[in-house]
Design a protein around this motif. Structure first.
Motif, short mmCIF file in Angstrom:
data_model
loop_
_atom_site.label_atom_id
_atom_site.label_comp_id
_atom_site.label_asym_id
_atom_site.label_seq_id
_atom_site.Cartn_x
_atom_site.Cartn_y
_atom_site.Cartn_z
N HIS A 22 0.86 -1.01 -0.05
CA HIS A 22 -0.04 -0.06 0.18
C HIS A 22 1.03 1.23 0.15
O HIS A 22 1.63 1.55 1.01
N SER A 23 0.57 2.10 -0.82
CA SER A 23 1.19 3.36 -1.21
C SER A 23 0.48 4.30 -1.87
O SER A 23 -0.75 3.92 -2.26
N ARG A 24 0.56 5.66 -1.84
CA ARG A 24 -0.22 6.41 -2.50
C ARG A 24 0.78 7.54 -3.17
O ARG A 24 1.79 7.60 -2.97
N ASN A 25 0.03 8.00 -4.24
CA ASN A 25 0.58 9.27 -4.94
C ASN A 25 0.48 10.69 -4.45
O ASN A 25 -0.78 10.92 -3.72
N LEU A 26 1.52 11.54 -4.62
CA LEU A 26 1.18 12.93 -4.23
C LEU A 26 0.88 13.43 -5.47
O LEU A 26 1.61 13.15 -6.84
N TYR A 27 0.02 14.58 -5.67
CA TYR A 27 -0.49 15.20 -6.88
C TYR A 27 -0.25 16.57 -6.96
O TYR A 27 -0.39 17.27 -6.16
N ILE A 28 0.19 16.94 -8.17
CA ILE A 28 0.08 18.50 -8.69
C ILE A 28 -1.55 18.58 -9.33
O ILE A 28 -1.80 17.73 -10.05
N VAL A 29 -2.00 19.59 -8.84
CA VAL A 29 -3.26 19.86 -9.51
C VAL A 29 -3.51 21.28 -9.78
O VAL A 29 -3.15 22.21 -9.18
N TYR A 30 -4.07 21.40 -11.05
CA TYR A 30 -4.41 22.72 -11.56
C TYR A 30 -5.73 22.55 -12.39
O TYR A 30 -6.27 21.72 -12.66
N ASN A 31 -6.33 23.82 -12.68
CA ASN A 31 -7.68 23.80 -13.29
C ASN A 31 -7.24 23.93 -14.89
O ASN A 31 -6.84 24.83 -15.63
N LYS A 32 -8.07 23.04 -15.49
CA LYS A 32 -7.69 22.83 -17.01
C LYS A 32 -8.04 23.97 -18.08
O LYS A 32 -7.79 24.08 -19.00
N HIS A 33 -9.02 24.69 -17.37
CA HIS A 33 -9.54 25.95 -17.93
C HIS A 33 -8.72 27.27 -17.84
O HIS A 33 -9.12 28.42 -18.37
N ARG A 34 -7.68 27.17 -16.98
CA ARG A 34 -6.72 28.42 -16.66
C ARG A 34 -5.69 28.05 -17.18
O ARG A 34 -4.70 27.14 -17.15
N ILE A 35 -5.04 29.40 -18.25
CA ILE A 35 -4.04 29.41 -18.66
C ILE A 35 -2.82 29.94 -17.86
O ILE A 35 -3.05 30.87 -17.08
N LEU A 36 -1.86 28.79 -17.29
CA LEU A 36 -0.76 29.26 -16.49
C LEU A 36 0.31 30.20 -17.06
O LEU A 36 0.68 30.10 -18.19
N LYS A 37 0.52 31.09 -15.94
CA LYS A 37 1.59 31.92 -16.28
C LYS A 37 2.97 31.38 -16.39
O LYS A 37 3.03 30.18 -15.82
N PRO A 38 3.84 31.62 -17.26
CA PRO A 38 5.07 31.31 -17.65
C PRO A 38 5.74 30.52 -16.60
O PRO A 38 6.30 29.53 -16.44
N HIS A 39 5.76 31.43 -15.52
CA HIS A 39 6.68 31.07 -14.33
C HIS A 39 6.19 29.95 -13.30
O HIS A 39 6.66 29.46 -12.66
N VAL A 40 4.56 30.10 -13.49
CA VAL A 40 3.85 28.77 -12.72
C VAL A 40 4.25 27.44 -13.46
O VAL A 40 4.34 26.50 -12.83
N ALA A 41 3.88 27.57 -14.75
CA ALA A 41 4.31 26.41 -15.50
C ALA A 41 5.82 25.88 -15.31
O ALA A 41 6.12 24.63 -15.19
N GLN A 42 6.72 27.00 -15.35
CA GLN A 42 8.41 26.56 -14.96
C GLN A 42 8.30 25.71 -13.54
O GLN A 42 9.11 24.87 -13.53
N LEU A 43 7.60 26.49 -12.69
CA LEU A 43 7.76 25.45 -11.36
C LEU A 43 7.05 24.05 -11.57
O LEU A 43 7.55 23.27 -10.95
N ILE A 44 5.87 23.95 -12.22
CA ILE A 44 5.38 22.79 -12.21
C ILE A 44 6.20 21.55 -12.85
O ILE A 44 6.67 20.55 -12.50
N HIS A 45 7.01 22.08 -13.98
CA HIS A 45 7.90 21.43 -14.66
C HIS A 45 9.31 21.09 -13.68
O HIS A 45 9.62 20.05 -13.82
N PHE A 46 9.58 22.03 -12.88
CA PHE A 46 10.63 21.90 -12.02
C PHE A 46 10.16 20.75 -10.82
O PHE A 46 11.27 19.79 -10.79
N ILE A 47 9.09 20.84 -10.60
CA ILE A 47 8.61 19.65 -9.41
C ILE A 47 8.69 18.41 -10.24
O ILE A 47 9.12 17.40 -9.38
N GLN A 48 8.23 18.43 -11.41
CA GLN A 48 8.21 16.96 -12.06
C GLN A 48 9.59 16.42 -12.36
O GLN A 48 9.86 15.03 -12.13
N LYS A 49 10.54 17.27 -12.63
CA LYS A 49 11.91 16.73 -12.85
C LYS A 49 12.56 16.43 -11.40
O LYS A 49 13.23 15.57 -11.20
N GLN A 50 12.11 17.14 -10.39
CA GLN A 50 12.71 16.93 -9.02
C GLN A 50 12.75 15.49 -8.54
O GLN A 50 13.23 14.96 -7.59
N TYR A 51 11.11 14.94 -8.72
CA TYR A 51 10.90 13.81 -8.32
C TYR A 51 10.47 12.86 -9.52
O TYR A 51 10.38 13.18 -10.56
#
Length: 298
Positions: A266-295
């Protein structure tokens, strides 16, 4: 006419693809199509001709592309002028485990790469973080669970294990030596998290998978604060099922005993969650990419 529609149109032209535009703007392809369709209806003009093999701008589309780029540049210049052009703000929500045990390392590392970013951090349980993502209060969130909200995109970014935490007293040391099974341990008094917690949702799933009904447990307390639960376990109130990340320091120091649930798979995932109708600011998208690369992506 809205900025998000202009951004969708410009991105589709820049990447020559609706799917690539959706990927870079963190939207779905149908949302990109809907934004552009709305523009075409409002302008009473066909802007893009799509076939199965290619995408072409019409003459009116070429004219409008230049206008849209100028409008977006003007908006960016205004923001630059009124904010001083230096600060980039990210509003981020996080549930207890990501907020306490993951986010500090992420923000410290990211700030070294993008020092001009300022973070507004809001901590709550997973359900409330998801609600804030939906109403646009925050740019995105880190949660310990998903939901059925169709407007949310959930990206798993790392794993978390559950474990049983118990007081480091003679009784539980004896149970640890005897390698007590789950059924024996759950006869002890139990402290649970609040119902909105991602950890508690995962605990409920775990108990269900093992055919253990909550009514069979000797529940002595429900608490919405993780630190209160840990201190209550330390002081002998009962045992609790917690994230391994949350007790690793206390377990290493011998202040709490750990009964891992790894044998249950038994284990679980931790999630990044965002609103699919919202266009993310470039630096916000950059942080999301950074988190994905970190883990390691799961």
């Amino acid at each position: 006419m809205e900025f998000k529609q202009l951004e969708a149109f410009v991105a589709a032209v820049d990447y020559n693809s609706f799917s690539e535009a959706a990927k870079h703007l963190y939207l779905t392809q149908p949302t990109i199509s809907a934004h552009i369709s709305t523009l075409e209806k409002e302008l009473n003009s066909k802007l893009i001709i799509r076939t199965t093999k290619k995408m072409e701008l019409t003459f009116r589309g070429q004219q409008f592309y230049e206008c849209a780029v100028n409008i977006l540049n003007m908006r960016n210049n205004i923001i630059h002028e009124f904010t001083g052009g230096i600060q980039k703000i990210i509003s981020l929500g996080a549930s207890t485990i990501p907020s306490t045990y993951i986010l500090p390392d992420i923000l410290g590392s990211f700030s070294k790469e993008v020092p001009e970013v300022i973070f507004n951090i809001w901590q709550s349980d997973s359900k409330k973080v998801i609600d804030k993502v939906l109403d646009g209060t925050i740019d995105f969130g880190l949660t310990g669970t998903t939901s059925n909200e169709e407007n949310c995109i959930f990206i798993p970014f790392c794993k978390d294990e559950l474990t049983i935490a118990a007081p480091a007293n003679a009784h539980f040391k004896k149970l640890q030596t005897e390698q007590a099974d789950l059924e024996t341990l759950l006869k002890e008094p139990v402290i649970l998290r609040e119902n909105g917690s991602g950890t508690q949702k995962e605990i409920d799933r775990f108990l269900s998978d093992n055919q253990i009904n909550l009514s069979r447990l000797q529940i002595v307390a429900r608490m919405n604060d993780l630190e209160s639960i840990k201190h209550s376990v330390l002081n002998g109130l009962g045992i609790s099922i917690l994230s391994t990340r949350s007790i690793q320091d206390l377990a290493a120091a011998g202040k709490l005993l750990e009964f891992p649930l790894k044998d249950t798979g038994h284990s679980r995932n931790l999630y990044i969650v965002y609103n699919k109708h919202r266009i993310l600011k470039p630096h916000v998208a950059q942080l999301i990419h950074f988190i994905q690369k970190q883990y390691e992506t799961v």
